[in-house]
Design a protein around this motif. Structure first.
Motif, PDB file in Angstrom:
ATOM      1  N   LEU A 159       0.830  -1.212   0.000  1.00  0.00           N
ATOM      2  CA  LEU A 159       0.000   0.000   0.000  1.00  0.00           C
ATOM      3  C   LEU A 159       0.864   1.261   0.000  1.00  0.00           C
ATOM      4  CD1 LEU A 159      -2.718  -1.155   2.547  1.00  0.00           C
ATOM      5  CD2 LEU A 159      -3.015  -0.840   0.074  1.00  0.00           C
ATOM      6  N   LEU A 160       1.901   1.262   0.817  1.00  0.00           N
ATOM      7  CA  LEU A 160       2.802   2.419   0.853  1.00  0.00           C
ATOM      8  C   LEU A 160       3.509   2.597  -0.485  1.00  0.00           C
ATOM      9  CD1 LEU A 160       4.252   1.945   4.451  1.00  0.00           C
ATOM     10  CD2 LEU A 160       2.624   3.702   3.709  1.00  0.00           C
ATOM     11  N   ALA A 161       3.921   1.491  -1.091  1.00  0.00           N
ATOM     12  CA  ALA A 161       4.585   1.561  -2.397  1.00  0.00           C
ATOM     13  C   ALA A 161       3.627   2.065  -3.482  1.00  0.00           C
ATOM     14  CB  ALA A 161       5.140   0.195  -2.781  1.00  0.00           C
ATOM     15  N   ALA A 162       2.327   1.821  -3.292  1.00  0.00           N
ATOM     16  CA  ALA A 162       1.322   2.278  -4.261  1.00  0.00           C
ATOM     17  C   ALA A 162       0.995   3.756  -4.089  1.00  0.00           C
ATOM     18  CB  ALA A 162       0.060   1.440  -4.144  1.00  0.00           C
ATOM     19  N   GLY A 163       1.532   4.372  -3.020  1.00  0.00           N
ATOM     20  CA  GLY A 163       1.380   5.812  -2.868  1.00  0.00           C
ATOM     21  C   GLY A 163       0.552   6.304  -1.703  1.00  0.00           C
ATOM     22  N   VAL A 164      -0.046   5.411  -0.925  1.00  0.00           N
ATOM     23  CA  VAL A 164      -0.809   5.869   0.236  1.00  0.00           C
ATOM     24  C   VAL A 164       0.179   6.403   1.283  1.00  0.00           C
ATOM     25  CG1 VAL A 164      -0.887   3.686   1.516  1.00  0.00           C
ATOM     26  CG2 VAL A 164      -2.734   5.299   1.762  1.00  0.00           C
ATOM     27  N   THR A 165      -0.213   7.447   1.997  1.00  0.00           N
ATOM     28  CA  THR A 165       0.697   8.017   2.988  1.00  0.00           C
ATOM     29  C   THR A 165       0.451   7.485   4.402  1.00  0.00           C
ATOM     30  OG1 THR A 165      -0.764   9.924   3.239  1.00  0.00           O
ATOM     31  CG2 THR A 165       1.081  10.142   1.705  1.00  0.00           C
ATOM     32  N   ARG A 166      -0.745   6.949   4.644  1.00  0.00           N
ATOM     33  CA  ARG A 166      -1.053   6.410   5.971  1.00  0.00           C
ATOM     34  C   ARG A 166      -1.824   5.105   5.837  1.00  0.00           C
ATOM     35  NH1 ARG A 166      -1.810  11.983   6.811  1.00  0.00           N
ATOM     36  NH2 ARG A 166      -0.581  12.789   8.530  1.00  0.00           N
TER      37      ARG A 166
END
Length: 185
Positions: A159-166
């Motif tokens: 998820l973080l790699a996909a661009g979500v920040t939190r």
């Protein structure tokens, strides 16, 4: 819970037009991690099993009335845990849930989600086997807990790699149900 299609579309995270920039959420000067004033509605996705599904339906209804604060797109399914590792003894939902988990990461990237709220109850707490040498593990086994956390870490990293920040992992209330069916053992 039933949410009308009009309510769902009103609350949904709008897709950006190709080339359109997404204004970042305003910075937080207090150090708390929560923005002081939003420069735009927060884009939130709730993921998980039936508990997340029901919670997401309520958040959709709230968001439809508070579009200036939050837009929400649920991606939760009945019987779908968030740990895609290991084998459950009875996994009739495996294909559907694997598709759902893959779709979550894709939607986060496509919708440019700010935060993912992850919530799961029973599905990830069922006995499962990661490798034959360990055999079937129960939630009370230390190895089970480690495998579960490892699986959650994989999803969080994706998820973080996909661009979500939190990524916000919610521990839902523990249901107090009388033991029936498989819960009798």
């Amino acid at each position: 819970t039933f949410v009308a299609p009009e309510t769902r579309s009103r609350a949904a995270i709008p897709r950006l037009v190709e080339g359109e920039a997404l204004v970042p959420l305003s910075a937080d000067d207090s150090g708390s991690g929560i923005p002081d004033g939003l420069s735009r509605p927060a884009r939130v996705m709730i993921v998980g099993d039936s508990t997340a599904f029901a919670t997401g339906e309520g958040m959709v209804q709230w968001s439809a009335e508070h579009r200036d604060v939050m837009r929400i797109t649920p991606a939760a399914g009945v019987g779908c845990g968030l740990n895609g590792t290991g084998m459950l003894p009875d996994d009739e939902y495996r294909g559907v849930c694997d598709d759902l988990r893959r779709g979550i990461v894709e939607h986060v990237a496509n919708l440019r989600v700010d935060a993912v709220v992850a919530m799961v109850t029973f599905r990830d707490m069922e006995d499962r086997m990661w490798n034959p040498a360990e055999g079937v593990l129960t939630p009370t086994d230390d190895a089970f807990r480690q495998h579960l956390l490892d699986g959650y870490e994989v999803l969080t990293s994706q998820l973080l790699a996909a661009g979500v920040t939190r990524v916000i992992w919610v521990i839902p209330p523990t249901p107090s149900l009388p033991p029936v069916g498989d819960l009798l053992a």
